[in-house]
Write a protein that holds these residues in place. Structure first.
Motif, PDB file in Angstrom:
ATOM      1  N   ASP A 163       0.857  -1.182   0.000  1.00 62.37           N
ATOM      2  CA  ASP A 163       0.000   0.000   0.000  1.00 62.37           C
ATOM      3  C   ASP A 163       0.895   1.234   0.000  1.00 62.37           C
ATOM      4  OD1 ASP A 163       0.841   0.377   2.733  1.00 62.37           O
ATOM      5  OD2 ASP A 163      -0.705  -1.064   3.335  1.00 62.37           O
ATOM      6  N   LEU A 164       0.287   2.407   0.192  1.00 65.39           N
ATOM      7  CA  LEU A 164       1.039   3.659   0.161  1.00 65.39           C
ATOM      8  C   LEU A 164       1.424   4.151   1.556  1.00 65.39           C
ATOM      9  CD1 LEU A 164      -0.887   5.646  -2.624  1.00 65.39           C
ATOM     10  CD2 LEU A 164       1.403   4.647  -2.762  1.00 65.39           C
ATOM     11  N   SER A 165       1.327   3.294   2.545  1.00 66.12           N
ATOM     12  CA  SER A 165       1.669   3.703   3.904  1.00 66.12           C
ATOM     13  C   SER A 165       3.177   3.894   4.044  1.00 66.12           C
ATOM     14  CB  SER A 165       1.182   2.653   4.907  1.00 66.12           C
ATOM     15  OG  SER A 165       1.885   1.439   4.724  1.00 66.12           O
ATOM     16  N   ARG A 166       3.567   4.522   5.141  1.00 67.77           N
ATOM     17  CA  ARG A 166       4.986   4.776   5.395  1.00 67.77           C
ATOM     18  C   ARG A 166       5.783   3.491   5.614  1.00 67.77           C
ATOM     19  NH1 ARG A 166       6.447  10.017   6.693  1.00 67.77           N
ATOM     20  NH2 ARG A 166       4.726  11.514   6.836  1.00 67.77           N
ATOM     21  N   ASP A 167       5.081   2.404   5.950  1.00 65.73           N
ATOM     22  CA  ASP A 167       5.785   1.139   6.193  1.00 65.73           C
ATOM     23  C   ASP A 167       6.472   0.623   4.937  1.00 65.73           C
ATOM     24  OD1 ASP A 167       4.864   1.243   8.780  1.00 65.73           O
ATOM     25  OD2 ASP A 167       3.083   0.032   8.354  1.00 65.73           O
ATOM     26  N   GLU A 168       5.902   0.947   3.768  1.00 64.12           N
ATOM     27  CA  GLU A 168       6.466   0.547   2.473  1.00 64.12           C
ATOM     28  C   GLU A 168       6.775  -0.957   2.436  1.00 64.12           C
ATOM     29  OE1 GLU A 168       9.728   3.008   1.306  1.00 64.12           O
ATOM     30  OE2 GLU A 168       8.450   4.755   0.959  1.00 64.12           O
TER      31      GLU A 168
END
Length: 528
Positions: A481-486
């Protein structure tokens, strides 16, 4: 109340309003707005979806009771769609205002349409007025208007459909010598504001539009306010209208100032785009106005070449004296890959926007990849000094439009042979991305789809065609997804002749470059 109305619309209009109301059993709000001269209200009602063919009934004529026939209402719906999509609001407002004015106010002895020769109710009749006073049904009028409103020969839009009374076309610079016309149009264009101070001055000079100037009876007057008051806006409007094939808007730009040989990011002029799309009337207009047919796009393709490739014979004949251009790659014969190797990256059954992502190794022969590198070296470079990604410079871009279908056909062939039961369409607009420095990366994002320039198709997938090997760094990573977790699902290394395809909605990023240069072609494809 009468004094207030008098002060707003004037004595003559007030007397005319009284006469109309005395002879009408009912009237619509749009008719009332036309009678009191409120053109802006008519325009707002059409923008709100009000059918312009709705009408009231005559006093004493109870046969129809003001009901419009279904055919007329359907025509009104069609007219409203065309008006909102492709006609300046001031012009469509004028049409409706004239129709309301032409509606008969009292029963006539022989209510027969002069066009279809059918008996019509007085509530369905229009009278053109001076000088011919022809009677015709409103249905026939709208059919005639919709059939010719977009024709290049149309100047004054509302004419008598029986005798075709129309004002002679106004004198226009497109009728003068082509070189003179081109220079005059360029001078007008250069006189438009370009600096920030000039633009602010132009904005201050624009006042509120009054009702008496809101409606325009001809295309030349109606298009003027929508063409832009600065060089940058005029340029964008010009290319937009050329791509849409909007003859009267293009002519308006020429009459009010434009550089006819302006080029877009792909190096294409308005003449090139018109020749490619097959807009014969616009090609004729541009040539008559002094456009240079020898100006080639970034890749060296001329308007004559693209007209020939697309089988636009009449346009090709008009451009017969034009040179062939320097682009000849499409005429060469290249070997086809002996085999394709398809690897699915995200299974189609997975609930993820990137489901079905894949890459094909040896999608093109290495000799084709070498030719694409040679082509890249010919293209002008567009360096963005302001665009940054995570504090580091981005890739250097060069724009190539495959209007002759050379690389598009090769990629489509590879996709057709590896994907079963799929309809493939590779879009012609492509971008070369070159990473020349170490440490360049691309932040996580998703892509947008595009409209095909010549077909009614929208893209579904992005593609990356790598032209060099990079053993370390520069991978394209597909994300959860586009979350910061990458969270990475898979990474694809740049390999020469490797074609990577993934849905536009798939989150992805570009890893930092190590081996240089990293060179690829970025584009769109429809896979359905």
């Amino acid at each position: 109340m009468e004094t207030m109305i008098h002060s707003r619309i004037g004595f003559d209009r007030l007397q005319a309003l009284k006469q109309r109301l005395e002879k009408r059993e009912t009237c619509t709000f749009m008719e009332y707005a036309a009678w009191i001269g409120r053109s802006s209200i008519i325009g707002s009602m059409m923008e709100g979806g009000i059918n312009p063919c709705l009408r009231g009934s005559l006093r004493g004529n109870t046969a129809t009771n003001g009901a419009c026939n279904k055919e007329l209402l359907d025509i009104g719906t069609e007219a409203l769609k065309k008006f909102l999509l492709a006609v300046p609001l001031s012009l469509s407002t004028h049409v409706v205002q004239r129709v309301v004015d032409m509606r008969v106010l009292e029963p006539v002895q022989r209510s027969v349409c002069a066009i279809c020769d059918k008996e019509s109710s007085p509530d369905d009749l229009l009278c053109y007025g001076t000088p011919c006073f022809h009677l015709f049904c409103e249905t026939c009028f709208w059919k005639d208007l919709l059939a010719r409103i977009f024709l290049p020969s149309t100047t004054k839009v509302v004419i008598c459909p029986v005798c075709s009374i129309q004002e002679s076309p106004s004198c226009s610079m497109t009728r003068s010598d082509p070189q003179t016309c081109c220079k005059e149009s360029l001078d007008l264009y250069l006189s438009l504001p370009s600096g920030s101070k000039d633009i602010q001055t132009a904005k201050k000079g624009k006042g509120k539009i009054r009702d008496d100037t809101y409606a325009s009876e001809s295309w030349s007057i109606a298009v003027a306010p929508s063409l832009g008051y600065t060089q940058a806006v005029r340029r964008d409007k010009f290319f937009t209208h050329v791509e849409r094939g909007s003859f009267h808007f293009v002519k308006g730009c020429i009459d009010r100032g434009i550089d006819l040989n302006l080029r877009n990011e792909y190096g294409q002029t308005a003449l090139f785009i018109s020749a490619w799309y097959g807009y014969l009337e616009i090609v004729q207009l541009l040539l008559q106005s002094g456009a240079d047919p020898s100006v080639a796009c970034n890749a060296g393709i001329t308007p004559w070449q693209v007209a020939k490739r697309c089988n636009h014979q009449q346009i090709r004949d008009l451009l017969a004296e034009c040179s062939c251009g320097s682009f000849t790659f499409h005429e060469e014969v290249f070997p086809k890959p002996l085999s394709f190797e398809l690897l699915t990256l995200i299974d189609t059954t997975v609930d993820h926007p990137g489901a079905g992502s894949f890459f094909i190794d040896r999608a093109i022969d290495n000799t084709v990849a070498d030719k694409l590198v040679e082509l890249w070296q010919m293209l002008p470079v567009v360096e963005s000094l302001t665009k940054k990604a995570m504090g580091k410079p981005c890739s250097v871009r060069s724009y190539f439009c495959d209007s002759l279908g050379w690389i598009s056909n090769l990629l489509a062939d590879a996709l057709n042979q590896t994907l079963e039961d799929k309809e493939i369409c590779v879009f012609p607009h492509m971008r070369y991305l070159c990473y020349r420095d170490k440490g360049i990366c691309l932040a996580r994002h998703v892509d947008l789809n595009r409209q095909h320039p010549c077909q009614n198709i929208r893209s579904t997938h992005s593609f990356l065609l790598y032209l060099f090997d990079c053993d370390e760094g520069g991978e394209t990573t597909l994300l959860q997804d586009l979350s910061r977790d990458e969270i990475a699902l898979t990474s694809v290394k740049p390999r020469k002749s490797r074609l990577l395809c993934f849905p536009h909605a798939c989150p992805h990023k570009g890893e930092e470059t190590v081996d240089l240069p990293k060179l690829l072609i970025r584009g769109e494809v429809s896979i359905v």
